[in-house]
Design an enzyme around this catalytic site. Structure first.
Site, mmCIF file in Angstrom:
data_model
loop_
_atom_site.group_PDB
_atom_site.id
_atom_site.type_symbol
_atom_site.label_atom_id
_atom_site.label_comp_id
_atom_site.label_asym_id
_atom_site.label_seq_id
_atom_site.Cartn_x
_atom_site.Cartn_y
_atom_site.Cartn_z
ATOM 1 N N GLY A 352 0.738 -0.675 0.000
ATOM 2 C CA GLY A 352 0.000 0.000 0.000
ATOM 3 C C GLY A 352 0.873 0.798 0.000
ATOM 4 N N THR A 353 0.716 5.057 -0.725
ATOM 5 C CA THR A 353 2.173 4.941 -0.805
ATOM 6 C C THR A 353 2.764 6.050 -1.675
ATOM 7 O OG1 THR A 353 1.893 2.583 -0.703
ATOM 8 C CG2 THR A 353 3.953 3.355 -1.630
ATOM 9 N N ILE A 354 3.940 6.439 -1.268
ATOM 10 C CA ILE A 354 4.631 7.339 -2.203
ATOM 11 C C ILE A 354 5.935 6.667 -2.606
ATOM 12 C CG2 ILE A 354 3.620 9.461 -1.280
ATOM 13 C CD1 ILE A 354 7.311 9.040 -0.788
ATOM 14 N N SER A 371 5.149 4.574 2.995
ATOM 15 C CA SER A 371 3.702 4.481 2.894
ATOM 16 C C SER A 371 3.041 4.371 4.258
ATOM 17 C CB SER A 371 3.329 3.251 2.062
ATOM 18 O OG SER A 371 1.949 2.983 2.114
ATOM 19 N N MET A 433 3.511 2.945 -7.455
ATOM 20 C CA MET A 433 2.804 2.892 -6.174
ATOM 21 C C MET A 433 1.440 2.223 -6.297
ATOM 22 S SD MET A 433 3.688 6.827 -5.230
ATOM 23 C CE MET A 433 3.743 7.395 -6.917
#
Length: 536
Positions: A352, A353-354, A371, A433
């Site tokens: 799951g 976010t960068i 994330s 992501m």
């Protein structure tokens, strides 16, 4: 890599060519990293500064209570960092059964009982101490300034912020932190996060010690106790990120590297190992055969990953067994090119976010992801320091199995950075992501670049599909309707979705264009987010 730089897909972005590059899903995050490069820092300094800024400018995806992973090339070799959090010492299956009933399958989705010890800040410190050039405090400066002075909300972040409000507005600390004026900010409105600025200053001054052994840890323990959680300052004090050896799989003369379990990166490697048995390049890039084959390979990968992958000490099979060529060849034979299938797990046992990426002209390249898992994570925000806590504990199982919850154990993780090499030399740092979309995005974009010579930006912009479970496939509205119908005719249950933010991920790519000191890099930033690739 030799790319065709024509782009057949609708896009708002063009490739960036530069010798020093940062690419993130928010322009202010990218520029925070660029400031460090201009200050004489390296790609690690840039990545950390960008990551800190991203906790402020994209709180719908990450925060100061996130987990993180990194793969980096230091100029000579690859290193992996697992900064995912561990369960509080109080967490046992009985703990959750007493609180939520004997039938509880997992820890809750939201609330303090979904929070493991956050690892991102410790990850920043570990990266800085081992590979950084600038003082750690310098790396926090852009994030502190943004949190203190505020920033105007961009469209994609605002959309997700507003969408989360109804579910999370009653969670401890959420409204106080993220609903100024009693609602989500509108596009173009100023959002300030002074509590997070206070935390960032303490983190900067103490090199993270305030977070894991000082005032922030104490504040989180108090906040947890007040709201029914079990996190303690001792849980924080005992936390350390782990340097790991990335795992890899060869594909078309290149090697894709991922972080080993407890993450799902091995899914992309399994899928590529299966695709390697087919002549993908001989199929039309956006045609039904190519897309069907990739979907079926991904389904086979997930079938094994969801059964076998967990904290390494709990796994019943090894990574090598899951990636064995003869085993993957046997799995590839299960694919029927005319019919979708619902695959079960195989038996790989023998007998799951960068996301952001940065690269500098000295050749250092960083692939980094952090994330809060599901949007704002647990929905819980420690108010004095603005610590928005992840909900990674929800990925544990309460029932028996390899991913059963235990004190100090790490859950199955979705966030994964990726790195591509050729003959032991760096080629590309990249990531996509979005929960279980991540390995699917790794595979789909890499196939486009290696099998079809599409440029990183074109691979970013191309329409994607997302496998969920069984026969269920989400597909972007931009995908060719004839391909969508042909996939449906083969038994895939196709649902066209217009929301790309989570359903189809968002990528950032930095690829070597030659010697970094001479030619530099080509970078791409996904148009599905507010992001930007910047450089000089």
């Amino acid at each position: 890599m030799n790319f065709d730089y024509s782009n057949p897909y609708t896009s708002t972005r063009i490739p960036l060519f530069a010798r020093n590059v940062v690419s993130t899903s928010h322009p202010l995050g990218a520029q925070a990293g660029l400031r460090m490069l201009l200050k004489g820092g390296n790609a690690v300094d840039a990545a950390i500064a960008a990551a800190a800024a991203m906790t402020i400018v994209e709180p719908v995806s990450n925060g100061l209570g996130s987990d993180a992973f990194c793969i980096l090339w230091d100029g000579k070799e690859l290193h992996g960092l697992n900064a995912s959090g561990r369960a509080p010492q109080a967490w046992t299956p009985d703990y959750f059964k007493r609180k939520y009933g004997d039938g509880a399958a997992t820890p809750p989705k939201r609330g303090l009982d979904s929070v493991t010890v956050p690892g991102a800040v410790a990850g920043w410190v570990a990266m800085s101490e081992r590979f950084g050039k600038l003082p750690f405090a310098d790396l926090m400066e852009p994030a502190i300034e943004i949190a203190e002075r505020g920033y105007l909300l961009p469209p994609v972040v605002q959309q997700k912020w507003a969408a989360a409000t109804s579910e999370l507005k009653a969670m401890p600390g959420f409204a106080q932190s993220f609903l100024p004026w009693g609602r989500a900010p509108n596009v173009g409105e100023l959002f300030q996060f002074k509590a997070a600025a206070r935390a960032l200053r303490a983190i900067a001054q103490s090199k993270g010690a305030a977070y894991y052994g000082g005032e922030i840890a104490q504040a989180i323990e108090k906040f947890s106790a007040q709201n029914g959680g079990s996190l303690t300052a001792k849980d924080f004090a005992s936390y350390q990120p782990e340097w790991v050896q990335p795992i890899g799989k060869d594909y078309r003369g290149y090697t894709l590297h991922e972080i080993p379990p407890n993450g799902q990166g091995i899914s992309a490697l399994i899928a590529l190992g299966i695709l390697d048995k087919f002549d993908v390049a001989g199929l039309a890039v956006d045609g039904v055969d190519s897309q069907h084959l990739q979907i079926e390979a991904m389904k086979l990968a997930f079938a094994d990953v969801y059964k076998y992958v967990a904290e390494p000490s709990s796994m019943e099979v090894s990574v090598d067994q899951m990636l064995d060529d003869s085993y993957l060849a046997s799995r590839a034979k299960l694919i029927d090119m005319k019919k979708a299938q619902d695959f079960g797990a195989g038996n790989p046992v023998k007998g799951g976010t960068i996301y952001l990426t940065a690269a500098d002209e000295d050749g250092m390249m960083v692939s980094f992801i952090q994330s809060n898992y599901m949007g704002f994570g647990s929905g819980c925000v420690e108010p004095d320091f603005g610590i928005s806590l992840q909900n990674r504990g929800h990925a544990f199982s309460v029932q028996a199995g390899v991913n059963q919850v235990a004190p100090g154990k790490r859950p199955f993780h979705t966030i994964i950075p990726a790195f591509l090499t050729k003959d032991g030399q760096p080629v590309m740092s990249y990531g996509v992501m979005g929960a279980n979309m991540q390995p699917q995005g790794h595979m789909q974009t890499l196939v486009r670049m290696l099998d079809y010579q599409q440029s990183p930006q074109a691979a970013c912009d191309a329409p994607r599909w997302r496998y969920n479970a069984g026969f269920e496939i989400n597909v972007e509205a931009a995908m060719n309707p004839q391909t969508v119908q042909a996939l449906a005719d083969r038994g895939h249950r196709m649902e066209v979705i217009n929301d790309s933010y989570q359903d189809f991920g968002a990528g950032q790519f930095i690829c070597r264009a030659g010697d970094p000191k001479v030619e530099g890099y080509v970078a791409a930033s996904d148009s599905r987010r507010d992001g930007q690739a910047v450089g000089f």
